[in-house]
Design an enzyme around this catalytic site. Sequence first.
Site, PDB file in Angstrom:
ATOM      1  NE  ARG A   1       6.535  -6.522 -12.228  1.00  0.00           N
ATOM      2  CZ  ARG A   1       5.650  -5.565 -12.363  1.00  0.00           C
ATOM      3  NH1 ARG A   1       4.399  -5.781 -12.170  1.00  0.00           N
ATOM      4  NH2 ARG A   1       6.025  -4.384 -12.725  1.00  0.00           N
ATOM      5  NE  ARG A  25       0.622   1.791 -16.282  1.00  0.00           N
ATOM      6  CZ  ARG A  25       1.476   1.275 -15.410  1.00  0.00           C
ATOM      7  NH1 ARG A  25       2.493   2.013 -14.989  1.00  0.00           N
ATOM      8  NH2 ARG A  25       1.347   0.053 -14.952  1.00  0.00           N
ATOM      9  NE  ARG A  79      -1.314  -2.839 -12.835  1.00  0.00           N
ATOM     10  CZ  ARG A  79      -1.510  -1.524 -12.712  1.00  0.00           C
ATOM     11  NH1 ARG A  79      -2.676  -0.987 -13.005  1.00  0.00           N
ATOM     12  NH2 ARG A  79      -0.535  -0.765 -12.268  1.00  0.00           N
ATOM     13  NE  ARG A 131      -0.174   4.799 -13.003  1.00  0.00           N
ATOM     14  CZ  ARG A 131       0.457   3.682 -12.666  1.00  0.00           C
ATOM     15  NH1 ARG A 131       1.665   3.742 -12.130  1.00  0.00           N
ATOM     16  NH2 ARG A 131      -0.111   2.512 -12.846  1.00  0.00           N
ATOM     17  CE  LYS A 172       6.805  -1.354  -8.861  1.00  0.00           C
ATOM     18  NZ  LYS A 172       5.370  -1.264  -8.502  1.00  0.00           N
TER      19      LYS A 172
HETATM   20  P1  AP5 Z   1       3.878   5.101  -9.568  1.00  0.00           P
HETATM   21  O1  AP5 Z   1       5.182   5.691  -9.174  1.00  0.00           O
HETATM   22  O2  AP5 Z   1       3.489   5.152 -10.999  1.00  0.00           O
HETATM   23  O3  AP5 Z   1       3.745   3.607  -8.970  1.00  0.00           O
HETATM   24  P2  AP5 Z   1       4.473   2.263  -9.370  1.00  0.00           P
HETATM   25  O4  AP5 Z   1       4.884   1.588  -8.124  1.00  0.00           O
HETATM   26  O5  AP5 Z   1       5.518   2.533 -10.391  1.00  0.00           O
HETATM   27  O6  AP5 Z   1       3.227   1.475  -9.957  1.00  0.00           O
HETATM   28  P3  AP5 Z   1       3.027   0.713 -11.324  1.00  0.00           P
HETATM   29  O7  AP5 Z   1       1.543   0.685 -11.572  1.00  0.00           O
HETATM   30  O8  AP5 Z   1       3.868   1.305 -12.421  1.00  0.00           O
HETATM   31  O9  AP5 Z   1       3.511  -0.685 -10.977  1.00  0.00           O
HETATM   32  P4  AP5 Z   1       3.208  -1.966 -11.731  1.00  0.00           P
HETATM   33  O10 AP5 Z   1       4.167  -2.828 -11.102  1.00  0.00           O
HETATM   34  O11 AP5 Z   1       1.806  -2.400 -11.703  1.00  0.00           O
HETATM   35  O12 AP5 Z   1       3.388  -1.569 -13.284  1.00  0.00           O
HETATM   36  P5  AP5 Z   1       4.628  -1.741 -14.282  1.00  0.00           P
HETATM   37  O13 AP5 Z   1       4.613  -0.611 -15.216  1.00  0.00           O
HETATM   38  O14 AP5 Z   1       5.847  -2.043 -13.525  1.00  0.00           O
HETATM   39  O15 AP5 Z   1       2.751   5.843  -8.692  1.00  0.00           O
HETATM   40  C1  AP5 Z   1       1.389   5.553  -8.863  1.00  0.00           C
HETATM   41  C2  AP5 Z   1       0.566   6.839  -8.688  1.00  0.00           C
HETATM   42  O16 AP5 Z   1       0.680   7.281  -7.342  1.00  0.00           O
HETATM   43  C3  AP5 Z   1       1.018   8.015  -9.563  1.00  0.00           C
HETATM   44  O17 AP5 Z   1      -0.083   8.712 -10.014  1.00  0.00           O
HETATM   45  C4  AP5 Z   1       1.867   8.884  -8.621  1.00  0.00           C
HETATM   46  O18 AP5 Z   1       1.758  10.241  -8.966  1.00  0.00           O
HETATM   47  C5  AP5 Z   1       1.238   8.588  -7.270  1.00  0.00           C
HETATM   48  N1  AP5 Z   1       2.221   8.541  -6.194  1.00  0.00           N
HETATM   49  C6  AP5 Z   1       3.412   7.891  -6.206  1.00  0.00           C
HETATM   50  N2  AP5 Z   1       4.048   8.030  -5.028  1.00  0.00           N
HETATM   51  C7  AP5 Z   1       3.218   8.776  -4.251  1.00  0.00           C
HETATM   52  C8  AP5 Z   1       3.319   9.251  -2.916  1.00  0.00           C
HETATM   53  N3  AP5 Z   1       4.387   8.973  -2.150  1.00  0.00           N
HETATM   54  N4  AP5 Z   1       2.279   9.977  -2.425  1.00  0.00           N
HETATM   55  C9  AP5 Z   1       1.189  10.260  -3.190  1.00  0.00           C
HETATM   56  N5  AP5 Z   1       1.059   9.828  -4.472  1.00  0.00           N
HETATM   57  C10 AP5 Z   1       2.061   9.103  -4.986  1.00  0.00           C
HETATM   58  O19 AP5 Z   1       4.189  -3.071 -15.052  1.00  0.00           O
HETATM   59  C11 AP5 Z   1       3.090  -3.035 -15.937  1.00  0.00           C
HETATM   60  C12 AP5 Z   1       2.876  -4.401 -16.533  1.00  0.00           C
HETATM   61  O20 AP5 Z   1       4.025  -4.798 -17.297  1.00  0.00           O
HETATM   62  C13 AP5 Z   1       2.659  -5.555 -15.536  1.00  0.00           C
HETATM   63  O21 AP5 Z   1       1.316  -5.640 -15.104  1.00  0.00           O
HETATM   64  C14 AP5 Z   1       3.063  -6.750 -16.413  1.00  0.00           C
HETATM   65  O22 AP5 Z   1       2.073  -7.072 -17.350  1.00  0.00           O
HETATM   66  C15 AP5 Z   1       4.261  -6.189 -17.178  1.00  0.00           C
HETATM   67  N6  AP5 Z   1       5.529  -6.387 -16.440  1.00  0.00           N
HETATM   68  C16 AP5 Z   1       6.344  -5.414 -15.961  1.00  0.00           C
HETATM   69  N7  AP5 Z   1       7.401  -5.953 -15.331  1.00  0.00           N
HETATM   70  C17 AP5 Z   1       7.252  -7.289 -15.429  1.00  0.00           C
HETATM   71  C18 AP5 Z   1       8.010  -8.383 -14.935  1.00  0.00           C
HETATM   72  N8  AP5 Z   1       9.137  -8.190 -14.225  1.00  0.00           N
HETATM   73  N9  AP5 Z   1       7.547  -9.633 -15.196  1.00  0.00           N
HETATM   74  C19 AP5 Z   1       6.433  -9.845 -15.916  1.00  0.00           C
HETATM   75  N10 AP5 Z   1       5.645  -8.853 -16.378  1.00  0.00           N
HETATM   76  C20 AP5 Z   1       6.056  -7.578 -16.134  1.00  0.00           C
HETATM   77 MG    MG Z   2       5.732   2.040 -12.433  1.00  0.00          MG
END
Ligand code: AP5
Ligand code: MG
Length: 211
Positions: free
Chosen positions: A88, A155, A166, A122, A13
């Site tokens: 979410r 991270r 997660r 990552r 994402k």
């Molecule tokens: P990346 O692009 O970083 O993936 P992502 O989908 O953004 O994954 P996240 O881990 O950020 O999602 P998340 O939902 O767990 O975390 P968030 O920060 O939102 O890609 C991942 C890796 O793969 C990278 O190394 C990249 O280089 C590689 N990659 C990407 N695309 C690729 C491809 N096509 N091919 C090969 N490699 C690729 O949330 C964190 C925390 O915040 C949550 O756990 C929660 O505690 C809190 N939080 C956030 N939002 C909310 C909400 N709405 N409600 C409640 N709590 C929330």
């Molecule tokens: Mg992300």
Amino acid sequence: MKLVFFGPPGAGKGTIAVKLAEKLGIPHISTGDLFRAAIKNQTDLGKKVKQILDSGALVPDELTVDLVRERLTAKDTNSGYILDGFPRTIPQAEALAGITELDAVINFEVSDEILIKRLSGRRICSSCGFIHHVEFQPPKHEGICDRCGGKLIQREDDSETSIRKRLSVYQNQTAPLLGYYEKTGLMIDIDGAPAPAEVLSSVTAALEHLK
Ligand code: AP5
Ligand code: MG
């Protein structure tokens, strides 16, 4: 254009949102990034949510919705935005429906096996947050951010225990939203497994059909 990027942790994402936001000239709003910035700056919000993020659980809906509501009042959102990782839960989606009307929800589909490889490899920039991967998007110089020269770190929630947590939180609390958005007709499924450039062109092509 008002978009939601939906999908499990590691689906790509953030990676795709950064590229598409730049292309469309709209802001990329990641609730995860906003929480991590609050933690880094040791704000009241940051102190409240640090342990929750590290463990891989979800921040309570009320705090999250207030944060997004506030962010969406900024002028830079007037011509649209990409919401990454929000909503979410069903209550968050209902709250968002009361704030704005979306154009599409992009659902990135990726197998668990790939998700785990992506999350465990990552590396993010400690300074600007830019996303790398030791194997799939390696930095030009080991440990150094390609974009700003900052130091690359893992991270806190990319530990094996948090990744497992997660993925299960996604299945139990977030995946039910798939049904919610399917009913609205806003959902566009995208195969998130190919390389980023290919995923980005699938998203761009799907959005062309909306115009
Ligand atoms: P990346 O692009 O970083 O993936 P992502 O989908 O953004 O994954 P996240 O881990 O950020 O999602 P998340 O939902 O767990 O975390 P968030 O920060 O939102 O890609 C991942 C890796 O793969 C990278 O190394 C990249 O280089 C590689 N990659 C990407 N695309 C690729 C491809 N096509 N091919 C090969 N490699 C690729 O949330 C964190 C925390 O915040 C949550 O756990 C929660 O505690 C809190 N939080 C956030 N939002 C909310 C909400 N709405 N409600 C409640 N709590 C929330
Ligand atoms: Mg992300």
